[in-house]
Design a protein around this motif. Structure first.
Motif, PDB file in Angstrom:
ATOM      1  N   ARG A   1      24.509  12.623  10.864  1.00 27.46           N
ATOM      2  CA  ARG A   1      23.444  13.570  10.321  1.00 27.46           C
ATOM      3  C   ARG A   1      22.068  13.433  10.655  1.00 27.46           C
ATOM      4  NH1 ARG A   1      27.490  12.752   6.083  1.00 27.46           N
ATOM      5  NH2 ARG A   1      26.212  11.150   5.081  1.00 27.46           N
ATOM      6  N   ARG A   2      21.902  12.130  11.604  1.00 28.19           N
ATOM      7  CA  ARG A   2      20.543  12.111  11.690  1.00 28.19           C
ATOM      8  C   ARG A   2      19.877  13.072  12.884  1.00 28.19           C
ATOM      9  NH1 ARG A   2      17.665   7.514  14.836  1.00 28.19           N
ATOM     10  NH2 ARG A   2      15.836   6.965  13.687  1.00 28.19           N
TER      11      ARG A   2
ATOM     12  N   ALA B   1      26.930   8.861   8.316  1.00 28.95           N
ATOM     13  CA  ALA B   1      25.755   9.184   7.939  1.00 28.95           C
ATOM     14  C   ALA B   1      25.074   9.438   9.314  1.00 28.95           C
ATOM     15  CB  ALA B   1      24.927   8.200   7.054  1.00 28.95           C
ATOM     16  N   ILE B   2      25.194   8.397  10.209  1.00 28.21           N
ATOM     17  CA  ILE B   2      24.420   8.476  11.401  1.00 28.21           C
ATOM     18  C   ILE B   2      24.356   9.825  12.078  1.00 28.21           C
ATOM     19  CG2 ILE B   2      26.208   7.487  12.838  1.00 28.21           C
ATOM     20  CD1 ILE B   2      22.608   6.278  12.823  1.00 28.21           C
TER      21      ILE B   2
ATOM     22  N   ILE C   1      20.803  16.190  12.853  1.00 26.15           N
ATOM     23  CA  ILE C   1      21.217  17.638  12.010  1.00 26.15           C
ATOM     24  C   ILE C   1      20.097  17.929  11.354  1.00 26.15           C
ATOM     25  CG2 ILE C   1      23.162  18.994  10.929  1.00 26.15           C
ATOM     26  CD1 ILE C   1      25.116  16.981  11.804  1.00 26.15           C
TER      27      ILE C   1
ATOM     28  N   PHE D   1       9.204  13.402   2.036  1.00 19.66           N
ATOM     29  CA  PHE D   1      10.223  12.659   1.462  1.00 19.66           C
ATOM     30  C   PHE D   1      11.588  12.968   2.360  1.00 19.66           C
ATOM     31  CE2 PHE D   1      13.911  13.245  -1.513  1.00 19.66           C
ATOM     32  CZ  PHE D   1      14.211  11.610  -1.526  1.00 19.66           C
ATOM     33  N   LEU D   2      11.640  14.426   2.654  1.00 18.81           N
ATOM     34  CA  LEU D   2      12.800  14.636   3.493  1.00 18.81           C
ATOM     35  C   LEU D   2      12.749  14.134   4.965  1.00 18.81           C
ATOM     36  CD1 LEU D   2      13.558  18.237   2.101  1.00 18.81           C
ATOM     37  CD2 LEU D   2      14.958  16.124   1.818  1.00 18.81           C
TER      38      LEU D   2
ATOM     39  N   HIS E   1      11.514  11.173   5.798  1.00 15.23           N
ATOM     40  CA  HIS E   1      11.700   9.681   5.555  1.00 15.23           C
ATOM     41  C   HIS E   1      13.354   9.647   5.468  1.00 15.23           C
ATOM     42  CE1 HIS E   1       7.506   8.837   3.958  1.00 15.23           C
ATOM     43  NE2 HIS E   1       7.530   8.180   4.982  1.00 15.23           N
ATOM     44  N   LEU E   2      13.832  10.507   4.863  1.00 15.50           N
ATOM     45  CA  LEU E   2      15.432  10.511   4.693  1.00 15.50           C
ATOM     46  C   LEU E   2      15.884  10.505   5.995  1.00 15.50           C
ATOM     47  CD1 LEU E   2      16.482  11.800   1.204  1.00 15.50           C
ATOM     48  CD2 LEU E   2      15.910   9.452   1.917  1.00 15.50           C
ATOM     49  N   SER E   3      15.187  11.470   6.890  1.00 12.21           N
ATOM     50  CA  SER E   3      15.960  11.754   8.205  1.00 12.21           C
ATOM     51  C   SER E   3      15.838  10.654   9.169  1.00 12.21           C
ATOM     52  CB  SER E   3      15.114  12.922   8.698  1.00 12.21           C
ATOM     53  OG  SER E   3      15.293  14.021   7.911  1.00 12.21           O
ATOM     54  N   GLY E   4      15.045   9.836   9.019  1.00  7.61           N
ATOM     55  CA  GLY E   4      14.766   8.845  10.030  1.00  7.61           C
ATOM     56  C   GLY E   4      14.304   9.203  11.368  1.00  7.61           C
TER      57      GLY E   4
ATOM     58  N   GLN F   1      11.827  22.116   6.587  1.00 12.40           N
ATOM     59  CA  GLN F   1      12.529  20.902   6.305  1.00 12.40           C
ATOM     60  C   GLN F   1      13.834  20.704   7.275  1.00 12.40           C
ATOM     61  OE1 GLN F   1      15.686  20.130   4.806  1.00 12.40           O
ATOM     62  NE2 GLN F   1      16.227  22.258   4.567  1.00 12.40           N
TER      63      GLN F   1
END
Lengths: 295, 267
Positions: A77-78, A74-75, A80, A101-102, A104-107, A146
């Motif tokens: 994709r941070r 997953a890391i 991308i 929301f997206l 937050h998920l992206s970090g 996004q």
């Protein structure tokens, strides 16, 4: 050699008896705008989904930003950004809530969001509405925002201009170029040839899940035959010109040829001795190569 | 990072399900409160026991056995075996997991979630945690309504006796929720997940009931999670540790299986 932004080796995906992608090996350099061309069903979306780890390869492997792709990685994709081909959102969420929301998920902080909204003309009042009220074009704009808002190092775009009007397409191309100037690598899947030609440095062509070619767009264009349209004042045998290239079409006074770049001067000299009424030499287009390879 | 992702996903679930959750919570609260109002007083129980003796055995079995009619506590516990209560909790157990995993895939929004630095395990865990938090709210509201009802109308039994009933209702449906997460983790459409999970819950209910009233299939009873949920017995003699263990084991196995399957499947 520095680490590639994307590197695949023998990437293959089968669904039962269907070969969605076969033995695709390619390398996309950091900072490159890489076009991924192919007709519907060629395997473009499958490739993008493999690069994100949404699906697992049947064989082969892929490295993205130096990390091996897998659903668990997953890391990687941070950094991308991804714009899916058939983008779907949660209909009851507002545009703004969706972007938050997206994010937050992206970090990562959505540092570029406001500029993107301004350039794509998505107003605050638009963002306050639920996504179910959006037109296809607005959904596509939201999808672009996004994908880009957190300034990713790599963006994977699947048919990104679908649903955009011509003015928005231009704004999008400008965005892409700006993003690329900031150092972002862009992997751009499309079947719209002029847009690939316009923004990409290199282009790969897929057919039936197989990689047909990878070319530098400028070199490719230079190597392409020119389309020459000749209109004479009187009837002439098209065969007289066949020595200079391939006659594609001919009528009584009109001849259309495909001529290699280095043969164009000789053809022009010959035409000067004939009863010429009009002459048109079109610049080479990627579309011609595309059609040539897929015919 | 991990916690913030889970929190973001929980917020996402809350936005999607808050209205039905609040409606279900209100409905369960009202229902359990009314049960305490309609339950017979201790002096009326003998009359009800006599009536139960005349009732067909399969009807008594559906209510949880004779014990349901021998004390006010047993009658109030009927509120926790009533089809209305079970149906609401079942709807919650089907709804949230089905829409969260299979639903996101079917809707096409899973690419936006899984294309981000979110692990598949986080998606499964957030789904289960979100479901379980909602379940906790519904069950806690049910127990609170019972406790308030009993404090307003003393029937010789206190709300404290129903803590175990609520806990076991939670555990039963948490187990079904975990199975629902497992089914959702394997499906591509919310509709398929809903159909399969509803089928599992309904079949479990029917099997357990038939096993109680029909000897030839009595051996199937241990295979139904409903066999380990016995509110009337809990009110009279407390929670059986073996029931807790079995339901907790089912829940744990289903969640682990869901994580393993979802981590390895194509989205």
């Amino acid at each position: 050699m520095s680490a590639a932004a994307i590197e695949t080796s023998g990437l293959t995906k089968r669904y039962g008896p269907i070969n969605a992608l076969q033995d695709v090996s390619l390398r996309v350099e950091p900072g490159e705008v890489f076009g991924f061309l192919g007709p519907n069903g060629a395997g473009k979306t499958t490739t993008v989904r493999l690069l994100l780890g949404l699906i697992a390869p049947t064989a082969g492997s892929a490295l993205v930003l130096g990390r091996r792709v897998s659903p668990a990685a997953a890391i990687s994709r941070r950094e991308i950004g991804h714009l899916p081909g058939d983008i779907a959102f949660w209909p009851s969420m507002t545009g703004e809530r969706t972007l938050d929301f997206l994010e937050h998920l992206s970090g990562r902080r959505a540092a570029w969001r406001q500029e993107l909204l301004d350039r794509l003309q998505l107003a605050r009042s638009d963002l306050a509405r639920r996504v179910r009220t959006y037109s296809d074009g607005m959904k596509q704009k939201l999808g672009i925002v996004q994908a880009f808002q957190c300034e990713p190092r790599l963006v994977l775009l699947d048919e990104p201009t679908k649903g955009l009007d011509p003015l928005m397409q231009l704004a999008f191309y400008e965005l892409l170029l700006d993003l690329n100037r900031r150092g972002t690598t862009i992997f751009f899947s499309s079947h719209v040839l002029p847009e690939v030609e316009r923004v990409c440095h290199r282009v790969a062509m897929l057919r039936g899940g197989r990689l047909v070619s990878i070319d530098d767009v400028d070199q490719f264009r230079r190597s392409m035959p020119r389309r020459v349209l000749v209109h004479f004042r009187e009837d002439l045998e098209a065969a007289d010109l066949a020595a200079f290239g391939r006659v594609v079409a001919s009528a009584a006074r009109r001849v259309e040829l495909l001529v290699a770049a280095e043969r164009v001067p000789a053809l022009v000299s010959r035409l000067a001795t004939l009863p010429l009424q009009d002459l048109l030499i079109e610049p080479p287009r990627l579309e011609d190569a595309f059609l040539e390879r897929y015919r | 990072m991990s916690a913030s992702v889970i929190l973001a996903l929980l917020g996402h679930l809350w936005r999607q399900h808050r209205r039905p959750l609040l409606v279900m919570t209100a409905a369960v609260t009202l229902f359990e409160f009314l049960t305490t109002r309609l339950a017979p007083a201790p002096e009326e129980v003998s009359w009800l026991s006599g009536l139960a003796a005349l009732a067909p055995p399969h009807l008594v079995a559906l209510a949880g056995g004779d014990v349901a009619f021998t004390s006010p506590g047993g009658v109030i516990a009927l509120g926790y075996t009533h089809p209305f209560f079970l149906l609401l909790l079942g709807v919650w157990a089907v709804r949230v997991p089905s829409s969260a995993l299979a639903g996101e895939i079917g809707r096409g929004t899973m690419d936006l979630l899984a294309g981000r630095p979110v692990t598949r395990s986080q998606l499964v865990i957030a789904t289960f945690v979100g479901f379980a938090l909602g379940l906790t709210l519904i069950v806690f509201a049910a127990w609170t309504a019972t406790a308030i009802g009993l404090s307003l109308r003393p029937l010789g039994v206190t709300g404290g006796r129903f803590v175990g009933v609520g806990a076991m209702a939670w555990l039963l449906f948490a187990s079904f929720g975990a199975v629902s997460v497992l089914i959702s983790a394997t499906a591509r459409e919310a509709g398929h997940a809903i159909a399969w999970t509803s089928g599992v819950i309904a079949t479990s209910f029917v099997v357990e009931y038939l096993a109680r009233v029909w000897k030839p299939v009595a051996g199937l009873r241990p295979f139904s999670p409903f066999a380990y949920y016995r509110p009337q017995q809990i009110v009279t003699s407390g929670v059986a540790a073996s029931d807790v263990t079995r339901l907790a084991a089912l829940m744990a196995v289903a969640i682990v299986a869901a994580i393993v399957i979802f981590r390895n499947r194509d989205l």
